[in-house]
Enzyme design. Structure first.
Site, PDB file in Angstrom:
ATOM      1  N   PHE A   1      -1.651  -0.667 -10.227  1.00 21.71           N
ATOM      2  CA  PHE A   1      -2.325  -1.787  -9.559  1.00 21.71           C
ATOM      3  C   PHE A   1      -3.626  -2.230 -10.213  1.00 21.71           C
ATOM      4  O   PHE A   1      -4.215  -3.214  -9.791  1.00 21.71           O
ATOM      5  CB  PHE A   1      -2.519  -1.540  -8.062  1.00 21.71           C
ATOM      6  CG  PHE A   1      -3.236  -0.262  -7.700  1.00 21.71           C
ATOM      7  CD1 PHE A   1      -4.600  -0.143  -7.855  1.00 21.71           C
ATOM      8  CD2 PHE A   1      -2.523   0.801  -7.174  1.00 21.71           C
ATOM      9  CE1 PHE A   1      -5.253   1.025  -7.500  1.00 21.71           C
ATOM     10  CE2 PHE A   1      -3.165   1.989  -6.810  1.00 21.71           C
ATOM     11  CZ  PHE A   1      -4.536   2.100  -6.977  1.00 21.71           C
TER      12      PHE A   1
ATOM     13  N   ARG B   1      -7.620  11.104  -6.937  1.00 25.25           N
ATOM     14  CA  ARG B   1      -8.577  10.344  -6.134  1.00 25.25           C
ATOM     15  C   ARG B   1      -9.943  11.018  -6.175  1.00 25.25           C
ATOM     16  O   ARG B   1     -10.976  10.398  -6.146  1.00 25.25           O
ATOM     17  CB  ARG B   1      -8.016  10.299  -4.703  1.00 25.25           C
ATOM     18  CG  ARG B   1      -8.993  10.087  -3.572  1.00 25.25           C
ATOM     19  CD  ARG B   1      -9.297   8.613  -3.449  1.00 25.25           C
ATOM     20  NE  ARG B   1     -10.015   8.278  -2.246  1.00 25.25           N
ATOM     21  CZ  ARG B   1     -11.304   8.522  -2.037  1.00 25.25           C
ATOM     22  NH1 ARG B   1     -12.021   9.139  -2.951  1.00 25.25           N
ATOM     23  NH2 ARG B   1     -11.885   8.148  -0.917  1.00 25.25           N
TER      24      ARG B   1
ATOM     25  N   LYS C   1      -7.772  -2.729   3.393  1.00 17.54           N
ATOM     26  CA  LYS C   1      -6.493  -2.097   3.716  1.00 17.54           C
ATOM     27  C   LYS C   1      -6.048  -2.518   5.112  1.00 17.54           C
ATOM     28  O   LYS C   1      -6.850  -2.595   6.030  1.00 17.54           O
ATOM     29  CB  LYS C   1      -6.557  -0.576   3.567  1.00 17.54           C
ATOM     30  CG  LYS C   1      -7.690   0.120   4.261  1.00 17.54           C
ATOM     31  CD  LYS C   1      -7.779   1.577   3.802  1.00 17.54           C
ATOM     32  CE  LYS C   1      -8.978   2.271   4.400  1.00 17.54           C
ATOM     33  NZ  LYS C   1      -9.301   3.555   3.786  1.00 17.54           N
TER      34      LYS C   1
ATOM     35  N   LYS D   1       0.876  -1.177   0.000  1.00 17.26           N
ATOM     36  CA  LYS D   1       0.000   0.000   0.000  1.00 17.26           C
ATOM     37  C   LYS D   1       0.911   1.223   0.000  1.00 17.26           C
ATOM     38  O   LYS D   1       1.502   1.569   1.020  1.00 17.26           O
ATOM     39  CB  LYS D   1      -0.915   0.007   1.223  1.00 17.26           C
ATOM     40  CG  LYS D   1      -1.873   1.173   1.207  1.00 17.26           C
ATOM     41  CD  LYS D   1      -2.784   1.171   2.413  1.00 17.26           C
ATOM     42  CE  LYS D   1      -3.872   2.216   2.291  1.00 17.26           C
ATOM     43  NZ  LYS D   1      -3.380   3.541   1.977  1.00 17.26           N
TER      44      LYS D   1
ATOM     45  N   GLU E   1      -0.434   4.305  -8.097  1.00 18.69           N
ATOM     46  CA  GLU E   1      -0.106   5.299  -7.086  1.00 18.69           C
ATOM     47  C   GLU E   1       1.188   5.989  -7.519  1.00 18.69           C
ATOM     48  O   GLU E   1       2.157   5.316  -7.885  1.00 18.69           O
ATOM     49  CB  GLU E   1       0.066   4.584  -5.735  1.00 18.69           C
ATOM     50  CG  GLU E   1       0.155   5.489  -4.542  1.00 18.69           C
ATOM     51  CD  GLU E   1      -1.202   5.842  -3.901  1.00 18.69           C
ATOM     52  OE1 GLU E   1      -2.274   5.517  -4.470  1.00 18.69           O
ATOM     53  OE2 GLU E   1      -1.167   6.461  -2.834  1.00 18.69           O
TER      54      GLU E   1
HETATM   55  P1  ATP Z   1      -9.996   5.668   0.875  1.00 21.32           P
HETATM   56  O1  ATP Z   1      -9.290   5.936  -0.410  1.00 21.32           O
HETATM   57  O2  ATP Z   1     -10.145   4.223   1.182  1.00 21.32           O
HETATM   58  O3  ATP Z   1     -11.212   6.488   1.075  1.00 21.32           O
HETATM   59  P2  ATP Z   1      -7.964   7.151   2.026  1.00 21.32           P
HETATM   60  O4  ATP Z   1      -7.929   8.085   0.881  1.00 21.32           O
HETATM   61  O5  ATP Z   1      -7.923   7.716   3.406  1.00 21.32           O
HETATM   62  O6  ATP Z   1      -9.138   6.168   2.015  1.00 21.32           O
HETATM   63  P3  ATP Z   1      -6.255   5.064   2.515  1.00 21.32           P
HETATM   64  O7  ATP Z   1      -6.955   4.732   3.761  1.00 21.32           O
HETATM   65  O8  ATP Z   1      -4.859   5.487   2.651  1.00 21.32           O
HETATM   66  O9  ATP Z   1      -6.813   6.203   1.715  1.00 21.32           O
HETATM   67  O10 ATP Z   1      -6.415   3.778   1.494  1.00 21.32           O
HETATM   68  C1  ATP Z   1      -6.791   3.702   0.163  1.00 21.32           C
HETATM   69  C2  ATP Z   1      -5.787   4.325  -0.798  1.00 21.32           C
HETATM   70  O11 ATP Z   1      -4.572   3.595  -0.850  1.00 21.32           O
HETATM   71  C3  ATP Z   1      -6.215   4.298  -2.253  1.00 21.32           C
HETATM   72  O12 ATP Z   1      -7.125   5.318  -2.538  1.00 21.32           O
HETATM   73  C4  ATP Z   1      -4.902   4.434  -3.012  1.00 21.32           C
HETATM   74  O13 ATP Z   1      -4.620   5.800  -3.236  1.00 21.32           O
HETATM   75  C5  ATP Z   1      -3.870   3.919  -2.047  1.00 21.32           C
HETATM   76  N1  ATP Z   1      -3.130   2.754  -2.517  1.00 21.32           N
HETATM   77  C6  ATP Z   1      -1.803   2.587  -2.364  1.00 21.32           C
HETATM   78  N2  ATP Z   1      -1.381   1.415  -2.843  1.00 21.32           N
HETATM   79  C7  ATP Z   1      -2.468   0.785  -3.353  1.00 21.32           C
HETATM   80  C8  ATP Z   1      -2.688  -0.467  -3.987  1.00 21.32           C
HETATM   81  N3  ATP Z   1      -1.701  -1.319  -4.222  1.00 21.32           N
HETATM   82  N4  ATP Z   1      -3.962  -0.766  -4.368  1.00 21.32           N
HETATM   83  C9  ATP Z   1      -4.968   0.074  -4.151  1.00 21.32           C
HETATM   84  N5  ATP Z   1      -4.826   1.275  -3.539  1.00 21.32           N
HETATM   85  C10 ATP Z   1      -3.596   1.638  -3.147  1.00 21.32           C
END
Ligand code: ATP
Length: 601
Positions: free
Chosen positions: A350, A280, A433, A260, A310
Site C-alpha cells: 500500500f 509494525r 480507518k 484494510k 500487509e
Molecule cells: P495502529 O496501527 O493505527 O496503531 P492497530 O495496530 O491497532 O492501530 P489497526 O487499528 O488495525 O491497527 O489499523 C492500522 C493498521 O492497519 C496498520 O498498522 C496496518 O497494519 C493495517 N493495514 C491493513 N491494510 C492497510 C492499508 N491498506 N493501508 C494501511 N494500513 C493497513
C-alpha cells in the site's frame, strides 16, 4: 570515555522520580559523552547493544551463568553468591557488595586506590558484543569467561550495572522520546531543535545513528536526512472514525480507499541484494518470511527501495484470506518450511517511501502509489492493495461491505490532497480507518500499557489477577491510568501473567507513570494489551485526561475486558490519551444525535 561515568549516572537515575529530572540528567550524561562512542552509550542507556531491528542475538547469559561469572570475578564460592542473591533479590546489588568487600580487603583498597586500570566504554561494549555474538559449541564457557574478565576489572558500582545490563534489567525507564528530548537539550541548542531531531528519528528509527550524526555533524545535517534502506522508518498511523460521510469530509471530499487487511504490517527494504522486513514495531522479521523474500525478488523491480504492505494468511486450498490469528499459528511453528506450506501468505502493498536515492515520504500519496504500481508485477502472491478512488458515500459503503465480505477488517480511507505526504511516526487525519462496528458503544478496542497489578480475592486469592492499565500521553511522555482490568483472561493466561509481571516488578511507581490508584505492585511500563469495554466514562479514580472535561475527573473504560496481548506494539504505540478523549467526545455526540432523533419521533 570511562564506563564509570555511565555507572554513576545510572546510580543517580535510579533514585529520581520525575520525567523532567530524568531528561535533565540524561542530557547531562550525553553532553559529557565522547562523540566517538555516543551511539553505543545511547544503546546502553536503553538496555541494549544495538537497535532491535538489526535482529542480532541477545547476550544469552542466564541467571545461573551470571552467578558463575560473579563468583569467578570476586573469588567467592558460587554457593555464597547464590545465598546472597536469595537474601538480597538483586544480582547487581550482590555483585556490588562482593566487589566492595573484595576491594576493602585488598592492598589497593587499603591504599585508597580503587583499581589499577579503569574500564573504558569501548572495552565494555566490545566485550559485551563479543559475548552476544559468540554462539555454538563451547560458547557458554567463553561467554562466562569474558564476562568474568569484565567484572574483575569493574569497580563495585560498575559491576552492579554491568550485571543488571546482562540480566536485561537495566530498565531505568528511558523511552525513545526521553532520549530525543535529552539530545535536543544537549546538542540541538534546546527545545527548538526537537522537531528536526524528531523528524530525523521518524525517518531513521535508530537513536544511536541519529545521536552520532547530531553530535558529530550538527543539527543542520539532520535537516536534510533521507530514509536509509536497512534502517526502519517509523510507521504512519491512522485516526479512526465510524461515520462515512464525516470520513470523506475530513480527507477533503475525495479519497483513495484501500481494503484494510487483517494481517501483519510489513515494511520491506531492499538494499542491493539484501532484503529486510520490519514489523509494525520495527522488529526484524525477515527470517519468518522466506516466501515473501522470494516474491520481492521475483516480482518487484529496483535496487534500493522501501515499500510497505500487509502480509495476510490465506487458505492453502481456496486462496481466500484468513484472519490474523492464522499468522500467529505460522509464527509458532519451529520449522519455517513446514509453516510456509501450512500457512501460505499473500502480500498487499500500500505504500512506497523510498526509491533509488529519492525520498518519497515528502511526495503526495498518488505519486507514491503510481511509483509503487510501476515497479510491481502483480500476481496471486503479491499485489497492490485493492482500492478505489471516490468522493461518494454510497460507493464508499459498498466498497466497505465488499471488503468485509472478503475477509478484510474494513477500509482505510486516505487523503489524496497535494499535502498527503507519508507522515512517518505520526497518527493523523491523512489516513482514517473505518472498521466494522462492534457490539458496544466503544467504536474500537484500545491498546493500553500495564503499569501495575492487584492480587485477586477468593478463587484467585494470592494471584495477581487484575491489571492497572494506562494510555500514553505523547505530549508529556507519560502513561496515564485508564482502568483496572480483571476479566477476559483464560486460566492459562493468568498463570503466565504471574511470571511475566514479577519479572518487571518495581519497588516504586515508574517516573513516567501518572496514577492516583495505588496497585499492590508497580511494574515497568513495557507490556501492551488490547482492551474492549462498554464505553468511555468519566472517573475520578483515573488520571487519563484529568480535569479536561470535568474538574477532578479523568476518563476511564467501563467494564474493561482483556482481549489479547499486543506484542507487536511498544508502550509508546499504545492508544494515546488524546484518542481516548476523541472516543469519549464521539460517544457523547452519538448519544445526543440519537436522543434528538427519538425526540423527533
Ligand atoms: P495502529 O496501527 O493505527 O496503531 P492497530 O495496530 O491497532 O492501530 P489497526 O487499528 O488495525 O491497527 O489499523 C492500522 C493498521 O492497519 C496498520 O498498522 C496496518 O497494519 C493495517 N493495514 C491493513 N491494510 C492497510 C492499508 N491498506 N493501508 C494501511 N494500513 C493497513
Amino acid at each position: 570515555m570511562e564506563f564509570k561515568v555511565i555507572a554513576e549516572y545510572f546510580d543517580k537515575l535510579e533514585k529520581i522520580s520525575s520525567r523532567l529530572q530524568l531528561t535533565a540528567l540524561l542530557a547531562d550524561l550525553l553532553s559529557k559523552t565522547d562523540k566517538s562512542v555516543i551511539d553505543k552509550v545511547v544503546y546502553i542507556i536503553q538496555g541494549k547493544l544495538w537497535p532491535d531491528f538489526l535482529g542480532y542475538p541477545e547476550l544469552g547469559i542466564g541467571e545461573k551463568f551470571l552467578i558463575k561469572a560473579i563468583s569467578i570475578a570476586t573469588n567467592t564460592e558460587e554457593k555464597e553468591v547464590e545465598s546472597a542473591f536469595k537474601i538480597i533479590g538483586d544480582l547487581g546489588e550482590v555483585a556490588r557488595r562482593l566487589k566492595s568487600k573484595q576491594q576493602s580487603s585488598s592492598i589497593l583498597g587499603f591504599l585508597g586506590s580503587s583499581k589499577a586500570e579503569s574500564l573504558k566504554v569501548d572495552e565494555v561494549y566490545s566485550t559485551l558484543s563479543k559475548i552476544a555474538l559468540t554462539i555454538g559449541e563451547g560458547s557458554r564457557d567463553l561467554k562466562i569467561r569474558l564476562l568474568a574478565g569484565l567484572l574483575r576489572k569493574a569497580d563495585p558500582l560498575e559491576a552492579k550495572f554491568l550485571v543488571r545490563f546482562v540480566e536485561g534489567r537495566l530498565r531505568v525507564g528511558i523511552g525513545d522520546a526521553t532520549v530525543l528530548d535529552a539530545l535536543a537539550l544537549s546538542f540541538g541548542g534546546g527545545q527548538a531543535s526537537s522537531e528536526i531531531i524528531e523528524r530525523a528519528y521518524n525517518l531513521r528509527a535508530d537513536l544511536g545513528n541519529i545521536a552520532k550524526i547530531l553530535a558529530e555533524r550538527g543539527i543542520e545535517e539532520l535537516k536534510t536526512l533521507k530514509p536509509e534502506p536497512g534502517i526502519p522508518i517509523r510507521p504512519m498511523l491512522a485516526e479512526r472514525l465510524s461515520d462515512p460521510e464525516e470520513i470523506l469530509k475530513k480527507v477533503g471530499g475525495k479519497a483513495l480507499v484501500d481494503y484494510k487487511y487483517d494481517g501483519e504490517r510489513a515494511q520491506i527494504h531492499k538494499k542491493g541484494d539484501k532484503i529486510y522486513i520490519f514489523s509494525r514495531r520495527l522488529e526484524n522479521i525477515t527470517s519468518q518470511y522466506p516466501d515473501v523474500i522470494d516474491y520481492i525478488n521475483s516480482y518487484i523491480e529496483g535496487n534500493d527501495f522501501i515499500i510497505e504492505g500487509e502480509i495476510v494468511a490465506v487458505d492453502p486450498d481456496s486462496g481466500e484470506m484468513r484472519p490474523f490469528q492464522e499468522l500467529m499459528h505460522r509464527k509458532r511453528k519451529s520449522d519455517i518450511h513446514e509453516a510456509i506450506k501450512e500457512y501460505p501468505v499473500n502480500v498487499f502493498l500500500f505504500d512506497l517511501m523510498y526509491y533509488d536515492n529519492t525520498d518519497y515520504t515528502v511526495k503526495p500519496l498518488e505519486i507514491r502509489r503510481k511509483m509503487l504500481e510501476s515497479i510491481v508485477k502483480p500476481n496471486d502472491k503479491i499485489k497492490i492493495a485493492h482500492h478505489i478512488i471516490t468522493d461518494n458515500v454510497d460507493t464508499l459503503m459498498t466498497f466497505f461491505y465488499q471488503a468485509i465480505s472478503e475477509g478484510a477488517e474494513g477500509v482505510m480511507v486516505k487523503s489524496i490532497n497535494k499535502d498527503s505526504i507519508y507522515q512517518a511516526g505520526a497518527r493523523g487525519w491523512l489516513w482514517i480507518k473505518f472498521k466494522r462496528d462492534y457490539q458496544s458503544e466503544m467504536a474500537d478496542t484500545v491498546d493500553l500499557v500495564v503499569v501495575g497489578a492487584f492480587y485477586g480475592k477468593g478463587k484467585r486469592g494470592g494471584k495477581l489477577s487484575s491489571l492497572l492499565m494506562a494510555a500514553y500521553n505523547p505530549a508529556t511522555d507519560t502513561f496515564e491510568s485508564v482502568c483496572k482490568v480483571a476479566s477476559g483472561f483464560s486460566d492459562e493466561q493468568l498463570d503466565e501473567l504471574q511470571k511475566k509481571l514479577l519479572e518487571i516488578k518495581r519497588e516504586t511507581k515508574h517516573p513516567r507513570v501518572n496514577s492516583k490508584m495505588i496497585p499492590d505492585i508497580w511494574v515497568e511500563p513495557v507490556y501492551v494489551a488490547e482492551i474492549m469495554g462498554a464505553e468511555i466514562t468519566l472517573s475520578p479514580l483515573h488520571t487519563c485526561c484529568q480535569d479536561m472535561i470535568v474538574r477532578g475527573a479523568g476518563l476511564s473504560v467501563r467494564f474493561p475486558r482483556f482481549i489479547r496481548w499486543r506484542d507487536d506494539k511498544s508502550p509508546e504505540d499504545a492508544t494515546t490519551t488524546n484518542e481516548i478523549l476523541e472516543m469519549y467526545n464521539k460517544q457523547i455526540k452519538k448519544k445526543t444525535d440519537t436522543s434528538s432523533s427519538t425526540e423527533n419521533i
